[in-house]
Motif scaffolding. Structure first.
Motif, mmCIF file in Angstrom:
data_model
loop_
_atom_site.group_PDB
_atom_site.id
_atom_site.type_symbol
_atom_site.label_atom_id
_atom_site.label_comp_id
_atom_site.label_asym_id
_atom_site.label_seq_id
_atom_site.Cartn_x
_atom_site.Cartn_y
_atom_site.Cartn_z
ATOM 1 N N PRO A 162 7.271 48.069 41.595
ATOM 2 C CA PRO A 162 8.534 48.113 40.827
ATOM 3 C C PRO A 162 8.285 47.932 39.335
ATOM 4 C CG PRO A 162 8.313 46.031 41.986
ATOM 5 C CD PRO A 162 7.196 46.895 42.473
ATOM 6 N N ARG A 163 9.058 48.665 38.551
ATOM 7 C CA ARG A 163 8.964 48.531 37.091
ATOM 8 C C ARG A 163 10.053 47.577 36.578
ATOM 9 N NH1 ARG A 163 8.263 54.847 35.228
ATOM 10 N NH2 ARG A 163 6.312 55.261 36.394
ATOM 11 N N PRO A 164 9.708 46.783 35.610
ATOM 12 C CA PRO A 164 10.746 45.878 35.061
ATOM 13 C C PRO A 164 11.838 46.666 34.366
ATOM 14 C CG PRO A 164 8.769 45.823 33.713
ATOM 15 C CD PRO A 164 8.431 46.635 34.932
ATOM 16 N N PRO A 165 13.078 46.210 34.429
ATOM 17 C CA PRO A 165 14.172 46.933 33.761
ATOM 18 C C PRO A 165 13.963 46.980 32.260
ATOM 19 C CG PRO A 165 14.911 44.777 34.489
ATOM 20 C CD PRO A 165 13.547 44.973 35.067
ATOM 21 N N ALA A 166 14.263 48.114 31.678
ATOM 22 C CA ALA A 166 14.084 48.290 30.226
ATOM 23 C C ALA A 166 15.323 47.787 29.502
ATOM 24 C CB ALA A 166 13.820 49.751 29.907
ATOM 25 N N VAL A 167 15.467 46.478 29.416
ATOM 26 C CA VAL A 167 16.614 45.884 28.702
ATOM 27 C C VAL A 167 16.088 44.880 27.703
ATOM 28 C CG1 VAL A 167 18.226 46.210 30.595
ATOM 29 C CG2 VAL A 167 16.873 44.114 30.473
ATOM 30 N N THR A 168 16.869 44.673 26.638
ATOM 31 C CA THR A 168 16.504 43.681 25.640
ATOM 32 C C THR A 168 16.836 42.297 26.173
ATOM 33 O OG1 THR A 168 17.029 45.243 23.895
ATOM 34 C CG2 THR A 168 16.892 42.922 23.275
ATOM 35 N N PRO A 169 15.891 41.373 26.179
ATOM 36 C CA PRO A 169 16.172 40.050 26.731
ATOM 37 C C PRO A 169 17.251 39.336 25.931
ATOM 38 C CG PRO A 169 14.045 40.088 25.594
ATOM 39 C CD PRO A 169 14.509 41.498 25.691
ATOM 40 N N ALA A 170 18.206 38.725 26.619
ATOM 41 C CA ALA A 170 19.285 37.978 25.963
ATOM 42 C C ALA A 170 18.737 36.669 25.417
ATOM 43 C CB ALA A 170 20.396 37.696 26.973
ATOM 44 N N PRO A 171 19.399 36.103 24.348
ATOM 45 C CA PRO A 171 18.937 34.822 23.816
ATOM 46 C C PRO A 171 19.064 33.731 24.873
ATOM 47 C CG PRO A 171 21.079 35.420 22.904
ATOM 48 C CD PRO A 171 20.578 36.617 23.637
ATOM 49 N N SER A 172 18.209 32.744 24.755
ATOM 50 C CA SER A 172 18.241 31.650 25.711
ATOM 51 C C SER A 172 19.562 30.908 25.614
ATOM 52 C CB SER A 172 17.086 30.689 25.437
ATOM 53 O OG SER A 172 17.300 30.018 24.211
ATOM 54 N N ARG A 173 19.855 30.161 26.658
ATOM 55 C CA ARG A 173 21.102 29.398 26.660
ATOM 56 C C ARG A 173 21.140 28.408 25.492
ATOM 57 N NH1 ARG A 173 20.653 27.257 31.404
ATOM 58 N NH2 ARG A 173 21.650 28.981 32.517
ATOM 59 N N ARG A 174 20.042 27.747 25.228
ATOM 60 C CA ARG A 174 19.999 26.781 24.129
ATOM 61 C C ARG A 174 20.269 27.462 22.791
ATOM 62 N NH1 ARG A 174 17.824 21.769 23.702
ATOM 63 N NH2 ARG A 174 16.896 21.981 25.771
ATOM 64 N N LEU A 175 19.668 28.620 22.572
ATOM 65 C CA LEU A 175 19.881 29.346 21.322
ATOM 66 C C LEU A 175 21.329 29.807 21.208
ATOM 67 C CD1 LEU A 175 18.579 30.551 18.776
ATOM 68 C CD2 LEU A 175 18.055 32.595 20.127
ATOM 69 N N PHE A 176 21.899 30.271 22.296
ATOM 70 C CA PHE A 176 23.293 30.717 22.292
ATOM 71 C C PHE A 176 24.226 29.557 21.938
ATOM 72 C CE2 PHE A 176 27.303 31.160 24.631
ATOM 73 C CZ PHE A 176 27.790 32.325 24.051
ATOM 74 N N VAL A 177 24.002 28.408 22.555
ATOM 75 C CA VAL A 177 24.844 27.234 22.268
ATOM 76 C C VAL A 177 24.710 26.827 20.804
ATOM 77 C CG1 VAL A 177 25.126 24.768 22.739
ATOM 78 C CG2 VAL A 177 24.853 26.383 24.634
ATOM 79 N N SER A 178 23.483 26.838 20.275
ATOM 80 C CA SER A 178 23.275 26.453 18.874
ATOM 81 C C SER A 178 24.025 27.388 17.937
ATOM 82 C CB SER A 178 21.784 26.464 18.544
ATOM 83 O OG SER A 178 21.103 25.458 19.266
ATOM 84 N N ARG A 179 24.019 28.687 18.251
ATOM 85 C CA ARG A 179 24.713 29.640 17.391
ATOM 86 C C ARG A 179 26.224 29.476 17.453
ATOM 87 N NH1 ARG A 179 21.085 35.128 18.616
ATOM 88 N NH2 ARG A 179 19.297 34.506 17.325
ATOM 89 N N VAL A 180 26.739 29.218 18.636
ATOM 90 C CA VAL A 180 28.187 29.030 18.774
ATOM 91 C C VAL A 180 28.641 27.785 18.017
ATOM 92 C CG1 VAL A 180 30.019 28.474 20.409
ATOM 93 C CG2 VAL A 180 28.383 30.286 20.952
ATOM 94 N N VAL A 181 27.923 26.683 18.204
ATOM 95 C CA VAL A 181 28.309 25.423 17.559
ATOM 96 C C VAL A 181 28.165 25.535 16.041
ATOM 97 C CG1 VAL A 181 27.729 22.986 17.307
ATOM 98 C CG2 VAL A 181 27.781 24.031 19.577
#
Length: 420
Positions: free
Chosen positions: A139-158
């Motif tokens: 199987p080939r890995p899906p060609a998608v851009t990895p989403a930011p980590s949960r910690r990074l997402f929370v830091s950006r929102v706050v």
């Protein structure tokens, strides 16, 4: 001791700004880069401009330079305060948001797994030879851009929410100052006031703070607001200016338009002694106001007295209550103009009926009201001290940042009421 104090202040500022940089820029980016560098320059540059603005004002730099530095420098002080408070509040939100996202992801996991199609075995006809297995590609890995980590997402929102809250708070507080003070009305009963003076109105204005930010246009709004109340008397109780007569004379010119049946009176505040008190006393007299320098005048129905500010002690022009009040007839009602509320204790000693003050700004920027409240007997409003009442105005302008939060500016019409 001075050196130790300065080291403590610098340490606190450096620590607070490092914390802001970490939460707003480092924690919201994946790796070192231009965003972190811009954040460091922004925070450090804001403080450089703010300190330079204060130094320029105190050193008497060219007025064009003071005005150039004052707006960004002083607004940065307010913005950095509310950025810090908002980011600190975000520390409470941060774990709650992270926990919410973790729970949401756990709840979504079974549903996502159920939607993945499972391979079905092919039907083989009876008597047919067994099928040969076909080669299977890995199987080939899906060609998608990895989403930011949960910690990074929370830091950006706050961080985004904190920045928006700080900017919104400062913008609203600055608009409140620039639009001009609102009129507040207070009735003060005086036992010694004759019935013929019932309803006598005194327009009290303090802490206008004309300077590099608040100029002639603001002074005109203050004057127009005062005149619109049609007072019997106008009391300007100190901190009119932050600068010299040479620089601010044109800004103060609208004061000549003040109109009241019994005139306009002025006493010095502490900022007058930073700006050349003697020259400003002469200037306000030229504009038609009457300075009360440890002096008293007998109006038809009560005595009006004024004392210099406590800061005048540094130049031998401090308050002298004995000179202003010592030989008066105590059977007559007396109103005293004194810039700082702490002067109430002398007013009580000399039997003053009402003291009108300013100085506190009501704290100006929450939560500075907690400090101002601890340093003054009354932060704002009317209170009684024995037989003497004290009214403290929040002031018409602002010092430093042209911003008020939780302490709206005011011009107060004090209406005297006879109890007879």
């Amino acid at each position: 001791m001075v050196i130790v104090f300065l080291l403590v202040v610098v340490s606190v500022l450096v620590t607070a700004n490092w914390y802001l940089w970490r939460r707003l820029f480092r924690d919201t980016t994946r790796a070192p880069g231009p965003v972190r560098l811009v954040g460091a320059v922004l925070l450090a540059g804001g403080w450089v401009v703010a300190v330079t603005a204060f130094v320029a004002e105190r050193a008497g730099a060219p007025f064009w330079l003071q005005r150039t530095l004052a707006w960004p420098g002083f607004l940065w002080l307010a913005l950095s305060l509310y950025l810090l408070l908002a980011v600190l509040a975000g520390e409470v939100v941060r774990p709650l948001l992270r926990r919410f996202l973790e729970r949401r992801d756990r709840e979504r996991a079974p549903a996502v797994a159920a939607t993945v199609p499972q391979p079905q075995p092919e039907a083989i006809p009876a008597g047919a030879p067994p099928a040969q297995p076909e080669p299977v590609e890995p199987p080939r890995p899906p060609a998608v851009t990895p989403a930011p980590s949960r910690r990074l997402f929370v830091s950006r929102v706050v961080a985004g929410a904190a920045a928006a809250a700080a900017v919104g708070t400062v913008a609203h507080g600055t608009y409140g100052v620039l639009r001009g003070p609102r009129v507040k009305r207070v009735t003060v009963p005086l036992a010694k006031l004759p019935r013929t003076a019932h309803g006598f109105r005194i327009a009290v204005v303090s802490d206008v703070h004309l300077g590099p930010v608040l100029g002639r246009g603001f002074a005109q709004r203050v004057v127009d607001t005062i005149n619109s109340t049609q007072p019997d008397l106008i009391a300007v109780v100190g901190d009119l200016v932050d600068g010299s007569v040479r620089d601010l004379g044109p800004a103060a010119a609208p004061l000549a338009q003040l109109t009241a049946r019994h005139g306009a009176y002025f006493v010095t505040g502490n900022h007058e002694y930073f700006s050349g008190a003697e020259q400003w006393v002469d200037e306000v007299r030229r504009l038609g106001l009457r300075p009360l320098e440890n002096a008293r005048t007998e109006l038809p129905h009560f005595d009006l007295a004024g004392v210099n500010d406590l800061a005048g002690d540094s130049v031998g022009q401090g308050p002298d209550h004995a000179k202003a009040l010592g030989d008066r007839d105590r059977a007559r009602a007396c109103v005293l103009l004194a810039h700082q509320p702490v002067q109430i204790h002398d007013a009580v000693e000399y039997g003053v009926d009402l003291q009108l003050s300013g100085h506190t700004h009501g704290g100006q920027l929450w939560p500075a009201n907690l400090v101002a409240d601890a340093a003054n007997p009354t932060l704002a409003g009317l209170e009684r001290y024995g037989d003497t009442q004290l009214y403290v105005s929040r002031g018409a302008g602002a010092w430093g940042p042209p911003t008020r939060v939780g302490a709206p500016s005011d011009i107060t019409v004090v209406e005297l009421a006879s109890t007879r």
